[in-house]
Design an enzyme around this catalytic site. Structure first.
Site, short mmCIF file in Angstrom:
data_model
loop_
_atom_site.label_atom_id
_atom_site.label_comp_id
_atom_site.label_asym_id
_atom_site.label_seq_id
_atom_site.Cartn_x
_atom_site.Cartn_y
_atom_site.Cartn_z
N LYS A 119 0.93 -4.58 9.61
CA LYS A 119 2.19 -4.12 9.03
C LYS A 119 2.92 -3.28 10.06
O LYS A 119 2.37 -2.34 10.62
CB LYS A 119 1.94 -3.29 7.76
CG LYS A 119 3.21 -2.93 6.99
CD LYS A 119 2.86 -2.28 5.65
CE LYS A 119 4.09 -2.09 4.78
NZ LYS A 119 4.99 -1.05 5.28
N THR B 135 1.24 5.41 -0.23
CA THR B 135 0.56 6.68 -0.08
C THR B 135 0.67 7.52 -1.34
O THR B 135 1.74 7.61 -1.94
CB THR B 135 1.15 7.46 1.11
OG1 THR B 135 1.03 6.67 2.28
CG2 THR B 135 0.43 8.78 1.32
N CYS C 263 3.53 3.26 9.83
CA CYS C 263 3.65 4.51 9.09
C CYS C 263 4.52 5.51 9.85
O CYS C 263 4.26 5.79 11.02
CB CYS C 263 2.28 5.11 8.83
SG CYS C 263 2.33 6.68 7.93
N PRO D 50 0.85 -1.20 0.00
CA PRO D 50 0.00 0.00 0.00
C PRO D 50 0.88 1.24 0.00
O PRO D 50 1.71 1.42 0.89
CB PRO D 50 -0.80 -0.13 1.31
CG PRO D 50 0.03 -1.03 2.17
CD PRO D 50 0.78 -1.95 1.26
N HIS E 11 8.72 -4.38 8.02
CA HIS E 11 9.59 -3.49 7.24
C HIS E 11 10.92 -3.41 7.99
O HIS E 11 10.95 -3.04 9.16
CB HIS E 11 8.96 -2.11 7.11
CG HIS E 11 9.71 -1.19 6.20
ND1 HIS E 11 9.16 -0.02 5.72
CD2 HIS E 11 10.95 -1.25 5.66
CE1 HIS E 11 10.04 0.60 4.93
NE2 HIS E 11 11.13 -0.14 4.90
N ALA F 70 7.53 -2.25 -2.73
CA ALA F 70 7.02 -0.90 -2.55
C ALA F 70 7.67 0.08 -3.52
O ALA F 70 7.23 0.22 -4.66
CB ALA F 70 7.22 -0.47 -1.09
N ASN G 289 9.75 -6.71 3.97
CA ASN G 289 9.57 -5.50 3.19
C ASN G 289 10.83 -4.65 3.27
O ASN G 289 11.34 -4.40 4.35
CB ASN G 289 8.36 -4.72 3.72
CG ASN G 289 8.11 -3.42 2.98
OD1 ASN G 289 7.60 -2.47 3.54
ND2 ASN G 289 8.47 -3.34 1.72
#
Length: 659
Positions: A435, A313, A396, A311, A465, A523, A498
């Protein structure tokens, strides 16, 4: 371009390929390198004929993010300009524009917008090249005479207004107007969420959520400081008692606990305030305790070996995901949507949940700070959207998200993480995924100690990540730490890695380093070259031509016009805006045939170089003025006074905030 770490020019033909790679400079073949440009001040280089002077400035009051230079005006002046714009010839009534009939507007002379079709057509910009994306699908274009492809329409006029609601029939998860109005008025009920929160002893509201965690978080922090694993399972969740409170486990006179009685009282009070239950839009007919589903009873998704598009942004919109699906992406996920905005019925946030039929394995990613907010959002999405899984973002790094206690901020609060995952997973039968990043602060990683717990709390899959929040996107991802997380995970939990996947070699190395790893999430690699999915599946380095890359941009524009619309009032410029955001990433790709060392690494800084043709040279430019030139080749001339500055400033290499 200047290598900020070494303080030397990136363009250095006398250096060997090994020396350039050691300094994270892409080793472009000497015959393609440009001579060092002559600079004055901070002027940026350009791959085409422009000098880059048109790049808007970030630190001025020029609204760089919007792309339009605006001077300060008083509120009265702004209101007057809006009224004049509404009545201008360019602002034709939407109903009149769709049908081509001035009598079709139900408001008649009382309509705020212009009904003069002749005046509108006289000032309308020339049609764009190509055919209307709606007419090409044998549909009647919903924009009528306002469409920028009006001259190509097979059926130029007459479309009933009710047919407009079906213009996005090929997209799924559109926000229902009745649901939106109910969300605005606070009339939507969440019986499953309320029952689950009551079952776990969690009260609704920010203050209650904070109270529940105070004592436990202090203990967890002490455990982490000593290097021990937080003993969360041995301590029940409880809220701290203020003076005069009784223990929540004590029963009242009617045999119910305080938590149960308070929850029922809140529901009863809400019924009195909002009217009878018949007046309220409900997701269920009655409130009941929902038994927690065991993972064996849930629908499971096997992520092993599947190519997962992260996903992203801003750039990870539906048209971009369609492009990636065409190149072989197996799993797609919508852009991160904020729970508070979804619960308020914001149309712009709900648009992030839209799904195309080609996305056969699709998830929605949500982000929130508290168990009650996230649980209600999960119930709302589960009841009103077609998704295969729901992903909770706890990684995030963006400041505006972290400052609200969401995203990476949850990494410092394992008790709240537990409450969120247990509450959300207990009300749905589809997979709930999470995530995360390694940790909040660099050098203080803690996720490896929570991996097994997350499975016990209800997570079906976990994406790690390999960077901390403090790192953002600087330095390499730590795949050794990801491997440690995989080793600590139970066999039933899908663990997804990730970070820094930019070629099939990267994919193979990471998968071989972590044999138990389910898959790798892709990503920024997909942003720079969406054909990466094809490279992985076919195990080859694709030396793609500039013409093939330009055709990809054409597909994106076509998908964008279908998604956002083909009229000039906002829709075409919306497609242009997101195209420019994407081009701010793609210019970092260096064609395989120009490199001395293959494959390209994600952290390499590209030097100033010529392409094998003019189009390839233009695509290599890091100047926003050249990105605008590319957009004009696809969408016509930009409006007068138009400038653009990338939202994520990808040219900084360590500040891209996608994912």
């Amino acid at each position: 371009m200047v290598d900020e770490t070494a303080g030397e020019s990136v363009s250095a033909p006398h250096r060997s390929a090994e020396e350039l790679v050691a300094k994270a400079i892409a080793p472009v073949k000497p015959e393609y390198l440009r001579p060092p440009p002559v600079r004055s001040g901070d002027t940026r280089r350009s791959g085409g004929d422009n000098t880059g002077d048109e790049v808007s400035k970030d630190k001025t009051g020029d609204s760089a993010g919007s792309g339009l230079v605006k001077e300060k005006r008083s509120k009265r002046q702004q209101k007057k300009e809006r009224q004049q714009q509404i009545k201008s010839a360019a602002n034709v009534c939407a109903q009149v524009g769709r049908t081509g009939n001035v009598d079709s507007c139900p408001f008649g002379s009382n309509c705020r917008f212009n009904h003069d079709l002749e005046a509108y057509l006289a000032q309308k910009p020339a049609d764009l090249e190509g055919t209307c994306p709606f007419d090409s699908e044998e549909k009647i274009c919903p924009y009528g005479v306002t469409c920028r492809f009006f001259g190509t329409h097979k059926k130029n006029l007459i479309r009933e207004s009710q047919d407009l609601q079906r213009r996005k029939s090929h997209e799924i998860n559109n926000l229902d107007k009745d649901l939106q109005k109910s969300l605005w008025k606070g009339k939507v009920k969440f019986p499953k969420a309320e029952a689950q929160l009551k079952l776990l002893g969690l009260k609704s509201g920010k203050k209650a959520s904070l109270e529940t965690e105070v004592e436990q978080e202090e203990i967890n922090e002490e455990c982490v400081e000593d290097g021990d694993k937080p003993e969360e399972e041995s301590r029940p969740l409880k809220r701290s008692k203020s003076e005069g409170d009784t223990d929540c486990t004590n029963e009242t006179s009617n045999g119910k606990s305080c938590v149960e009685e308070e929850c029922e009282n809140e529901i009863a009070e809400d019924k009195v305030e909002n009217g009878s239950p018949k007046d309220n839009l409900k997701l269920s007919s009655k409130v009941e305790i929902i038994p927690e589903l065991h993972l064996r009873e849930k629908k499971l998704i096997d992520f092993r070996g599947k190519l997962y598009l992260a996903p992203l942004t801003t750039v990870g919109n539906l048209p971009f995901r369609r492009v990636c699906k065409g190149f072989g992406a197996d799993v797609t996920c919508g852009e991160m949507a904020m729970c508070t905005n979804l619960l308020q019925g914001q149309a712009s946030e709900w648009a992030l949940l839209r799904r195309h039929p080609s996305e056969d394995l699709f998830g929605a990613q949500i982000c929130g700070a508290y168990p009650d907010t996230i649980t209600r959002t999960v119930e709302l999405v589960d009841s009103n959207c077609s998704v295969d899984f729901i992903d909770i973002n706890m990684g995030c790094p963006i400041d505006v998200v972290v400052n609200r206690g969401a995203g990476s901020a949850l990494l410092t609060k394992p008790t709240r993480m537990k409450s969120v995952i247990k509450a959300a997973s207990g009300i749905i039968d589809r997979p709930l995924t999470v995530k995360v990043r390694m940790g909040f602060f660099e050098g203080r990683n803690r996720i490896d100690s929570l991996v097994a717990d997350m499975y016990n709390w209800g997570a079906s899959a976990l994406t790690v990540h390999g960077r901390s929040r403090q790192q953002r996107y600087s330095k390499h991802a730590d795949w050794d730490y990801i491997s440690k997380c995989v080793d600590n995970a139970p066999q039933e939990l899908n663990v997804i890695g990730n970070g820094d996947v930019f070629s099939y070699c990267d994919w193979n190395n990471h998968m071989s380093q972590c044999p138990k790893l389910s898959t790798c999430m892709i990503a920024r690699g997909a942003l720079m070259k969406p054909w990466l999915f094809t490279e992985i599946k076919e195990q080859r380095h694709w030396d793609i031509t500039s013409g093939e890359r330009f055709n990809i941009l054409k597909d994106f524009v076509r998908f964008g016009l279908e998604h956002w619309g083909s009229d000039n009032k906002g829709c075409v410029e919306t497609t242009r805006h997101f195209l420019l955001e994407w081009l701010s990433h793609t210019h970092r790709y260096i064609p395989v045939g120009l490199l001395d060392v293959v494959p390209q690494c994600l952290n390499w800084r590209p030097p100033s170089y010529y392409g094998r043709d003019d189009l390839e040279t233009l695509m290599a430019s890091d100047s926003a003025a050249d990105w605008v030139r590319i957009s004009e080749m696809l969408l016509g001339k930009v409006p007068e006074g138009f400038t653009f500055a990338p939202k994520h400033k990808s040219n900084a290499y360590d500040r891209a905030e996608n994912g």
